[in-house]
Scaffold this active site. Structure first.
Site, mmCIF file in Angstrom:
data_model
loop_
_atom_site.group_PDB
_atom_site.id
_atom_site.type_symbol
_atom_site.label_atom_id
_atom_site.label_comp_id
_atom_site.label_asym_id
_atom_site.label_seq_id
_atom_site.Cartn_x
_atom_site.Cartn_y
_atom_site.Cartn_z
ATOM 1 N N VAL A 15 0.893 -1.116 -0.030
ATOM 2 C CA VAL A 15 0.185 0.169 0.053
ATOM 3 C C VAL A 15 0.616 1.301 0.060
ATOM 4 C CG1 VAL A 15 -1.846 1.269 1.327
ATOM 5 C CG2 VAL A 15 -1.975 -1.318 1.200
ATOM 6 N N ASN A 39 14.640 -1.761 10.461
ATOM 7 C CA ASN A 39 15.409 -2.195 9.425
ATOM 8 C C ASN A 39 15.876 -1.360 8.140
ATOM 9 O OD1 ASN A 39 15.434 -4.636 10.870
ATOM 10 N ND2 ASN A 39 13.684 -5.486 9.927
ATOM 11 N N ARG A 113 -11.641 1.410 12.986
ATOM 12 C CA ARG A 113 -12.648 1.504 12.158
ATOM 13 C C ARG A 113 -14.002 1.629 12.900
ATOM 14 N NH1 ARG A 113 -10.698 -2.708 7.767
ATOM 15 N NH2 ARG A 113 -9.136 -1.355 6.670
ATOM 16 N N CYS A 148 -10.718 -3.565 1.902
ATOM 17 C CA CYS A 148 -10.309 -3.313 0.540
ATOM 18 C C CYS A 148 -11.551 -4.102 -0.431
ATOM 19 C CB CYS A 148 -9.064 -3.565 0.106
ATOM 20 S SG CYS A 148 -8.569 -5.256 0.558
ATOM 21 N N ARG A 234 -9.776 -16.429 -0.995
ATOM 22 C CA ARG A 234 -8.531 -16.028 -1.310
ATOM 23 C C ARG A 234 -8.316 -16.739 -2.593
ATOM 24 N NH1 ARG A 234 -6.316 -11.506 -0.363
ATOM 25 N NH2 ARG A 234 -6.161 -11.986 1.888
ATOM 26 N N HIS A 241 -10.199 -7.524 -6.541
ATOM 27 C CA HIS A 241 -11.312 -8.181 -5.814
ATOM 28 C C HIS A 241 -12.774 -8.260 -6.673
ATOM 29 C CE1 HIS A 241 -8.493 -8.478 -2.714
ATOM 30 N NE2 HIS A 241 -8.951 -7.532 -1.882
ATOM 31 N N THR A 327 -5.603 -2.572 -4.400
ATOM 32 C CA THR A 327 -4.638 -1.687 -3.792
ATOM 33 C C THR A 327 -4.766 -0.280 -4.307
ATOM 34 O OG1 THR A 327 -2.987 -2.093 -5.640
ATOM 35 C CG2 THR A 327 -3.179 -3.601 -3.875
#
Length: 349
Positions: A15, A39, A113, A148, A234, A241, A327
């Site tokens: 994202v 990192n 949310r 999403c 999935r 989607h 996305t």
């Protein structure tokens, strides 16, 4: 006119990469800070992303030399707004820290949310929900995207709810692997396979649309009064989607009335002419085998919701298929459109 300075939290993730792509040469916003884990901190974005950039276009030139920092509001004091693509494991506390520091947050994570003072904003659907921001106690305000998967579903339901009323909805999702982030679902699990469970997705799909489609009373968002049942799966598709939706209505519409409601649908982003606002918001396709991710995903630069296969449902009333780019319309694009709306409505000062 000077642009608003913004940060991207979770800049190295899928994202975050979309944010960086979509904000290239944006007329309202300028990315000045990119934030990621320890990192990556201290290195330039170009250095970190040499082998991790997963979008077909190149890394925008403006981002390559920006030095990554950890997501700390003390390190991004000059920004007005932060776009968050952080994982939900860390997003809640980090986003709250930014809001406490007076920096507005537009979040893709699930953490805030269900707070009744935090809008799950879908710019064309519920821009009126922005009024609850005054009920938040922090100087910086938190706004979230929906999950999403249900972004396109909610957009498809809004004109139907307004015109005909809704009693119940059944949905069956076929969700792309990019929705799991990178590196995502193991190859041996997903190739030639369908996985009929995605942790937490069905619960979100059954409750979040009701908040998005609800009403504001006394500074809080009250949920819409219909029920949703969801199956989430999935599938081995990279992006996009696809959701099969069945609806039972309070007032029984004809096929032509449903299609007309979709074709006529627009919202405040279109009225204001926002840069990322799709036109049309919804595209209805008459072909019996559409929409398909391979053919329809990039409609409206990934911001248009594509619907097809509208037909009678022998158990409920009508059923159809809805496709959205998970996305873009379902994540970074929706967040940026929300930010454009905030900018035009003077919420950002």
């Amino acid at each position: 006119m000077s642009r608003v300075k913004v940060a991207v939290l979770g800049a190295t993730g899928s994202v975050g990469q979309r944010f960086i792509q979509l904000l290239d040469h944006h007329p309202f916003f300028e990315i000045t800070h990119l934030c990621a884990s320890e990192n990556s901190a201290g290195k330039t974005y170009g250095e970190v992303m040499k082998t991790r950039w997963k979008i077909s276009s190149d890394i925008p030139a403006y981002a390559k030399n920006l030095v990554i920092t950890t997501p700390d509001p003390a390190k991004t004091k000059d920004v007005v707004l932060a776009f968050s693509g952080l994982d939900s494991n860390v997003a809640g506390e980090v986003e709250k820290n930014y809001a406490n520091a007076g920096i507005h947050i537009i979040s893709n994570s699930k953490n805030h949310r269900m707070d009744p003072t935090v809008p799950i904003l879908s710019a064309e659907v519920n821009s009126s929900h922005l009024e609850v921001l005054t009920s938040q106690k922090t100087k910086g305000k938190i706004i979230t995207n929906s999950n999403c998967t249900i972004m396109g579903v909610t957009i498809s339901l809004k004109p139907l709810l307004d015109r005909f009323g809704i009693e119940s909805v059944m949905l069956f999702s076929m969700q792309a692997i990019s929705g799991a982030g990178y590196p995502g679902v193991p190859t041996m699990d997903i190739l030639g396979n369908v996985i009929p469970h995605i942790g937490g997705e069905e619960e979100k799909a059954e409750i979040e649309p009701l908040k998005c489609l609800g009403k504001v009373e006394n500074g809080k968002i009250l949920h819409a009064d219909f029920s949703i049942s969801a199956h989430c799966n999935r599938v081995p598709v990279f992006d996009g989607h696809t959701v099969c939706v069945s609806v039972k209505f309070k007032k029984k519409p004809s096929r032509e009335e449903i299609i007309s409601s979709w074709k006529d649908f627009s919202g405040e982003p279109q009225t204001l002419g926002l840069p990322l606002a799709p036109n049309p918001v919804i595209l209805f396709r008459e072909e019996e085998d559409r929409p398909q991710p391979r053919l329809d995903l990039d409609t409206g630069k990934g911001m248009t919701t594509v619907i097809g296969r509208l037909r009678p449902d022998p158990i409920l009333d009508w059923k159809y298929v809805v496709l959205s780019h998970n996305t873009i319309r379902g994540a970074a694009g929706a967040a940026l459109l929300n930010a454009e709306l905030l900018y035009k409505k003077k919420f950002l000062g």
